[in-house]
Design an enzyme around this catalytic site. Structure first.
Site, short mmCIF file in Angstrom:
data_model
loop_
_atom_site.label_atom_id
_atom_site.label_comp_id
_atom_site.label_asym_id
_atom_site.label_seq_id
_atom_site.Cartn_x
_atom_site.Cartn_y
_atom_site.Cartn_z
N ALA A 9 -32.41 49.06 62.35
CA ALA A 9 -31.58 48.86 63.54
C ALA A 9 -31.22 47.37 63.65
CB ALA A 9 -32.32 49.34 64.78
N THR A 12 -25.72 44.42 64.53
CA THR A 12 -24.40 45.07 64.60
C THR A 12 -24.43 46.52 64.15
OG1 THR A 12 -23.39 42.93 64.02
CG2 THR A 12 -21.98 44.89 63.85
N THR A 14 -26.60 49.96 62.45
CA THR A 14 -27.86 50.64 62.18
C THR A 14 -27.70 51.44 60.90
OG1 THR A 14 -28.53 50.68 64.47
CG2 THR A 14 -29.49 52.37 63.06
N LYS A 15 -28.55 51.10 59.92
CA LYS A 15 -28.44 51.70 58.60
C LYS A 15 -29.55 52.73 58.41
CE LYS A 15 -28.11 47.66 58.32
NZ LYS A 15 -27.85 46.64 59.38
N GLU A 76 -38.96 43.27 59.75
CA GLU A 76 -37.68 43.25 59.04
C GLU A 76 -37.72 42.53 57.68
OE1 GLU A 76 -34.56 41.83 61.56
OE2 GLU A 76 -33.13 41.71 59.91
N1 LIG Z 1 -18.25 49.40 59.35
C1 LIG Z 1 -18.50 48.15 59.78
N2 LIG Z 1 -18.33 47.83 61.09
C2 LIG Z 1 -18.58 46.59 61.52
N3 LIG Z 1 -18.99 45.58 60.73
C3 LIG Z 1 -19.18 45.83 59.43
C4 LIG Z 1 -18.93 47.13 58.89
N4 LIG Z 1 -19.24 47.10 57.58
C5 LIG Z 1 -19.63 45.86 57.29
N5 LIG Z 1 -19.59 45.07 58.40
C6 LIG Z 1 -19.97 43.64 58.37
O1 LIG Z 1 -21.37 43.61 58.28
C7 LIG Z 1 -21.93 42.76 59.28
C8 LIG Z 1 -23.29 43.28 59.70
O2 LIG Z 1 -24.14 43.24 58.57
P1 LIG Z 1 -25.59 43.91 58.60
O3 LIG Z 1 -25.48 45.34 58.95
O4 LIG Z 1 -26.27 43.55 57.34
O5 LIG Z 1 -26.22 43.11 59.84
P2 LIG Z 1 -27.22 43.60 60.97
O6 LIG Z 1 -28.42 44.15 60.30
O7 LIG Z 1 -26.51 44.49 61.91
O8 LIG Z 1 -27.53 42.22 61.70
P3 LIG Z 1 -28.86 41.32 61.69
O9 LIG Z 1 -29.57 41.60 60.39
O10 LIG Z 1 -28.34 39.91 61.75
O11 LIG Z 1 -29.62 41.79 62.87
C9 LIG Z 1 -20.89 42.74 60.39
O12 LIG Z 1 -20.98 41.56 61.13
C10 LIG Z 1 -19.58 42.83 59.61
O13 LIG Z 1 -19.16 41.56 59.17
MG LIG Z 2 -30.01 43.23 59.25
#
Ligand SMILES: Nc1ncnc2c1ncn2[C@@H]1O[C@H](COP(=O)(O)OP(=O)(O)OP(=O)(O)O)[C@@H](O)[C@H]1O
Ligand SMILES: [Mg+2]
Length: 276
Positions: A9, A12, A14-15, A76
């Site tokens: 989570a 931006t 959540t994977k 994390e």
């Molecule tokens: N479908 C999408 N929607 C929005 N942003 C996306 C998408 N795909 C890639 N991105 C990019 O990926 C970035 C988020 O990357 P990632 O998911 O690795 O970070 P996160 O895990 O959410 O954040 P953090 O690790 O800093 O808490 C966004 O800021 C954007 O630039």
């Molecule tokens: Mg991250």
């Protein structure tokens, strides 16, 4: 194993990572501002009984999930490194020592040496900067559109390069290097800038800041490789090119792994499987 899902989570996105009926790793992405979508996915996938969880929004997700399923939390950075090691292994790399730069919403930089790893630093310049600046400066808010437009853009009328300053003389460093990101704007005052050009230039700003920092950590820790991960690199050829070229120019080896946005989710999944 198929009854487990790994969830990262993030700020931006959540994977999710899970193993399908053919023993193949599968992935899913949801926006972190709508955790009900994650809850729905888990409820729809009845075979999921266990959750490996990581990421800065873990508590926020848990408060929405309110699930009775067995949950294993992992910090994390631990999850990320675990996931990276899995991806490296899958692609046949045998790298022991490396800088790992995670370009998420912000950017976090790690040093890995065998089983030892430590967070060495980071910067607030990351994927959120790319989408935030693109949105404010051009009105383009969709990530896919940002990626498409950056490939069509040109930085020449916006960035000031070393060769632009040292005209007619020999420059002390390579002429095509950036002397000042956005530095030409106030020199060529009348130039019009298309949204494609602006977005290409924002990508370069983000990529160059991150690479500069990563290279310094690589030099300090005496490492040849820099592994760049995070969803900001997903389908983002322009950013990979900026980062890859600059890293190579500085005599370090850049590595981009497939599915690198899911490192944390994979790590959380593996951690839960190991504990079960
Ligand atoms: N479908 C999408 N929607 C929005 N942003 C996306 C998408 N795909 C890639 N991105 C990019 O990926 C970035 C988020 O990357 P990632 O998911 O690795 O970070 P996160 O895990 O959410 O954040 P953090 O690790 O800093 O808490 C966004 O800021 C954007 O630039
Ligand atoms: Mg991250």
């Amino acid at each position: 194993m198929r009854n487990v899902v790994g969830i990262d989570a993030g700020g931006t996105l959540t994977k999710l990572a899970y193993i399908d009926e053919h023993d193949k790793l599968q992935f899913k992405i949801f926006p972190s501002n709508n955790f009900l979508l994650v809850k729905n996915w888990i409820e729809q996938n009845l075979h999921i009984e266990e959750i490996g969880l990581t990421g800065g929004r873990t508590e926020q997700l848990l408060s929405v999930l309110k699930t009775m399923k067995s949950i294993q939390y992992i910090v994390e950075f631990e999850a990320t490194i675990k996931g990276v090691k899995h991806l490296l292994n899958n692609e046949g790399h045998s790298i022991q020592k490396s800088i790992i730069t995670n370009i998420g919403t912000g950017t976090s930089i790690h040093f890995m040496d065998g089983d030892h790893h430590v967070r060495v630093g980071g910067t607030g310049v990351g994927g959120g900067t790319l989408t935030g600046l693109s949105s404010i400066m051009t009105g383009v808010t969709e990530y896919d559109e940002i990626i498409e437009k950056s490939l069509l853009g040109n930085r020449e009328s916006i960035d000031l390069f070393v060769k632009d300053i040292f005209q007619g003389m020999e420059a002390p460093i390579e002429g095509h290097l950036t002397a000042s990101n956005f530095g030409k704007v106030n020199i060529l005052k009348d130039a019009e800038h298309s949204s494609n050009d602006l977005i290409a230039t924002i990508q370069a700003l983000v990529g160059e800041v991150i690479t500069t920092l990563s290279i310094q950590f690589a030099e300090h820790n005496n490492t040849e490789h820099i592994i760049y991960i995070g969803s900001t690199l997903s389908d983002n050829e322009h950013l990979k090119k900026v980062i890859g070229n600059y890293t190579k120019l500085k005599k370090r080896q850049p590595i981009f792994l497939e599915n690198c946005g899911f490192s944390g989710a994979i790590g959380a999944l593996l951690n839960k499987i190991e504990q079960s």
